[in-house]
Scaffold this motif. Structure first.
Motif, short mmCIF file in Angstrom:
data_model
loop_
_atom_site.label_atom_id
_atom_site.label_comp_id
_atom_site.label_asym_id
_atom_site.label_seq_id
_atom_site.Cartn_x
_atom_site.Cartn_y
_atom_site.Cartn_z
N VAL A 167 -9.65 0.38 -2.32
CA VAL A 167 -9.36 -0.78 -1.72
C VAL A 167 -9.03 -0.60 -0.16
CG1 VAL A 167 -7.81 -2.83 -1.60
CG2 VAL A 167 -8.97 -2.10 -3.59
N TYR A 168 -9.62 -0.99 0.87
CA TYR A 168 -9.43 -0.82 2.41
C TYR A 168 -9.60 0.67 2.32
CZ TYR A 168 -7.76 -5.55 3.57
OH TYR A 168 -7.78 -6.85 3.90
N ARG A 219 -3.92 3.62 3.45
CA ARG A 219 -4.85 2.51 3.51
C ARG A 219 -4.48 1.81 4.53
NH1 ARG A 219 -3.29 0.97 -1.59
NH2 ARG A 219 -5.32 1.47 -2.47
N HIS A 220 -5.51 1.76 5.47
CA HIS A 220 -5.28 1.13 6.78
C HIS A 220 -6.17 -0.32 7.02
CE1 HIS A 220 -2.72 3.95 8.65
NE2 HIS A 220 -3.41 4.86 7.81
N GLY A 221 -5.53 -1.02 7.59
CA GLY A 221 -6.13 -2.51 7.97
C GLY A 221 -5.60 -3.75 7.58
N ALA A 222 -4.47 -3.54 6.76
CA ALA A 222 -3.82 -4.93 6.27
C ALA A 222 -2.28 -4.86 6.34
CB ALA A 222 -4.15 -5.27 4.63
N GLN A 223 -1.87 -4.12 7.34
CA GLN A 223 -0.33 -4.07 7.37
C GLN A 223 -0.06 -5.31 8.21
OE1 GLN A 223 1.77 -0.37 8.74
NE2 GLN A 223 -0.13 0.28 9.21
N ARG A 224 -1.02 -6.20 8.83
CA ARG A 224 -0.48 -7.28 9.41
C ARG A 224 -0.63 -8.72 8.17
NH1 ARG A 224 -3.56 -8.34 13.19
NH2 ARG A 224 -4.24 -10.31 13.33
N TYR A 225 -0.65 -8.15 6.98
CA TYR A 225 -0.52 -9.14 5.85
C TYR A 225 0.71 -8.48 5.01
CZ TYR A 225 -5.09 -11.02 7.20
OH TYR A 225 -6.23 -11.31 7.88
N GLY A 226 1.17 -7.41 5.47
CA GLY A 226 2.37 -7.11 4.68
C GLY A 226 1.97 -5.75 3.71
N LEU A 227 0.65 -5.39 3.87
CA LEU A 227 0.10 -4.35 2.93
C LEU A 227 0.53 -3.14 3.40
CD1 LEU A 227 -0.89 -3.56 0.22
CD2 LEU A 227 -3.11 -3.73 1.17
N LEU A 284 -1.80 -2.15 -6.30
CA LEU A 284 -3.08 -1.35 -6.09
C LEU A 284 -3.12 -0.05 -6.25
CD1 LEU A 284 -3.98 -3.05 -2.58
CD2 LEU A 284 -5.07 -3.60 -4.59
N ALA A 342 2.42 -3.54 -4.96
CA ALA A 342 1.22 -4.24 -4.43
C ALA A 342 0.25 -4.19 -5.73
CB ALA A 342 0.53 -3.84 -3.17
N THR A 371 0.83 1.36 3.95
CA THR A 371 -0.50 2.30 3.78
C THR A 371 -0.26 3.15 2.64
OG1 THR A 371 0.98 3.74 5.22
CG2 THR A 371 -0.59 2.29 6.42
#
Lengths: 241, 351
Positions: B127-128, B20-28, B139, B137, B30
């Motif tokens: 999701v993402y 899952r890529h795109g939300a590492q900036r929010y701590g989520l 998810l 998480a 991969t």
């Protein structure tokens, strides 16, 4: 050892970082966020995603599309241009139930500093915090701006599990920990706010560069707010600048 | 559509894809498969994209049952026994599981993770862009947690008439795991960096999808073990206060506050992930240019996997198979002289 900044570092074959310094400093963090925004605008082929942190920007990329030397050069160039039209962040007012079962370390932190628990609460909720970064776990919000008089070194023995919504302090840092997790920080209270909620749109609320203040709420309000937050309500107030 | 129902399952078994890529900036983080190569093999065999969702199976045994129709699956990765009903079947081959039949997998005999791909894919809500389970998480789809007994996955319904397929794949090579030094090798003493590269590290049983803990000599920090937290990459090797390295893997925290002495190269992450607890790991450094050349080769190798799938022709068919197939109306049974003497006689008569 003297390092010169900005400094390009290698995090394996698929990530690199540009460091602007090695301290927690709003000026450095502004540089990180400006570079982050500029890279987003530049739409560089091969860049997968970026992770802004206190004083460096990590860039995840595909080495099949762009190599380290080329991407490093591009990013260093963008940073040198120093364009800094920073987004105006939101101001968040975050409700907290302090002490008791919600903040099991409040008494101990108060004793350590020779203060009453109420004074700790007043100093913690009186602060104006900058969101430096989100990381470690979803929605984990790292804040700067803690009153240095209540700064408290991390616990020697980290706890293996601490509750979701924990409002903690560790050293000079403060934080909002959205999910249950291990932690070496001191637990002052809990917020019903979900900085991350997997079944809400938007999933994440707070961005790096936003600011946060806390306000105490009585424990009697917890249940209703917690239920509302679980149902997808914000429960915190977002004030636009 | 058919259902693949989980009958019995151990811990550490979950739906995983390429991450899952795109939300590492929010701590989520991969998440995604620990062994991307075996994920690709399992998917290619059942005609799915190489990064599609499959069932990542930890070191324990697991059993499934097909409901509402037949399913076709393929297992890759860790070596383990595999049976449909009482019939033994092979890894790296497609396996037809008729409606109501059970597919039973034993514990891993070598390696840590196996991947079970399913024809038609696993249905879920991304999701993402990912179905991968991140338990912390909450998810992952169709279940945002590791699989349990009685869970049901919706997969394609298999056609029994289609031929089975196989993929000849070399097992992971032995040998040192390649790393690129940094980004904070300078936070360690020069002796610690030399020692890190000079010993065999033991993989701790406390390892999981978050990271592999390594046991060995204590690595000393040059000047304290706290750094200002910064971003982590898959394969980042953190050295916390106890001086024992921790290799960050699929479910790693997106940021960390310990120095990172080195980073495992992408091409070697699958192999490292298959090293079981108690196994030994040695590290060797490569330069970034070589690491990236290897990453490009690895990605090209993954992309070539679907073209290497071939129709399954048994090398040594059993007499029973030949008889039941009745290929030419004159198959012989070596243990029954009457069959081959008759056949021989007829051949002679014809010539």
């Amino acid at each position: 050892m003297t390092k010169s900044y900005p400094r390009l570092t290698v995090s394996g074959d698929s990530a690199l970082a540009l460091e602007f310094g090695d301290s927690i400093d709003p000026v450095l963090n502004d540089q990180v966020l400006a570079l982050d925004a500029a890279i987003a605008r530049a739409r560089i082929a091969g860049v997968v995603e970026t992770v802004p942190t206190y004083r460096s920007l990590l860039v995840h990329y595909e080495p099949t599309v762009i190599g380290f030397a080329k991407l490093g050069e591009l990013i260093t160039e963008i940073a040198a241009r120093g364009v800094a039209t920073l987004r105006k962040g939101h101001r968040w007012r975050v409700p907290v139930v302090y002490g008791g079962a919600f903040g099991i370390d409040l008494e101990e932190v108060a004793q350590r500093h020779g203060m009453t628990p109420d004074e700790i609460v007043a100093r913690h909720s009186g602060g104006d915090y900058r969101v430096y970064m989100l990381g470690f776990l979803p929605g984990y919000t790292y804040l700067g701006g803690l009153d240095p008089k209540i700064a408290t070194p991390r616990r020697h023995d980290p706890r293996l599990e601490t509750p979701a919504g924990t409002i903690g302090i560790g050293g000079i840092q403060a934080g909002i920990q959205c999910l249950a997790a291990p932690s070496g920080w001191h637990l002052l209270g809990r917020t019903p706010m979900r900085t991350y909620h997997p079944r809400r749109d938007p999933m994440f609320l707070i961005e790096p560069g936003d600011s946060v203040t806390f306000f105490p709420i009585p424990v009697s309000e917890w249940e209703a707010l917690d239920r509302a937050a679980e149902a997808g309500e914000l429960v915190a107030e977002a004030v636009d600048p | 559509m058919s259902l693949l129902a989980i009958e019995t399952v151990g811990p550490a078994t979950s739906v995983q894809d390429a991450g899952r890529h795109g939300a590492q900036r929010y701590g989520l983080t991969t998440s995604g498969a620990m062994d991307r190569m075996s994920l690709a093999v399992a998917n290619a065999l059942v005609g799915q994209p190489i990064g599609a969702a499959a069932i990542e199976i930890g070191p324990f045994g697991v059993s499934f049952r097909a409901h509402g129709g037949a399913v076709r699956v393929a297992l890759a990765g860790a070596i383990r026994s595999m049976k449909v009903g009482a019939r033994p079947v092979e890894v790296n081959e497609t396996v037809f599981v008729g409606e109501g039949q059970t597919l039973a997998l034993g514990p891993a005999r070598s390696g840590m993770f196996s991947y079970l791909g399913a024809e038609g894919g696993i249905a879920g809500e991304p999701v993402y862009g990912s179905l991968s389970v991140s338990a912390r998480a909450g998810l992952g789809s169709p279940y945002p947690r590791p699989l349990r007994s009685n869970d049901e996955l919706i997969v394609g319904t298999a056609d029994a008439a289609l031929p089975e397929r196989r993929l000849k794949i070399a097992p992971h090579e032995f040998g040192p795991i390649r790393v690129v030094l940094g980004p904070q090798d300078d936070a360690m003493t020069t002796q610690a960096v030399a020692l890190f590269l000079d010993v065999d590290w033991l993989v701790s049983p406390k390892s999981d999808r978050m990271g592999y803990r390594l046991e060995g000599p204590v690595l000393d920090h040059a000047d304290g073990f706290n750094i200002v937290s910064d971003g982590t990459a898959p394969g980042s090797i953190q050295v916390p206060g106890n001086g024992q390295p921790l290799v960050l893997l699929a479910d790693r925290g997106t940021t960390g506050g310990y120095p990172k002495i080195a980073t495992v190269i992408t091409a070697d992450l699958s192999r490292l992930s298959q090293t079981p607890a108690g196994g030994r790991v040695r590290f060797v450094t490569v330069q970034i240019e070589e690491a990236q050349a290897e990453a490009r080769r690895f990605v090209a190798m993954l992309a070539s996997i679907p073209s290497r799938v071939e129709a399954l022709v048994r090398d040594v068919p059993s007499g029973e198979t030949l008889f039941s197939a009745n290929l030419a109306g004159r198959a012989v049974n070596a243990l029954d002289p009457q069959t081959w003497q008759d056949a021989h006689g007829r051949d002679e008569a014809r010539s």
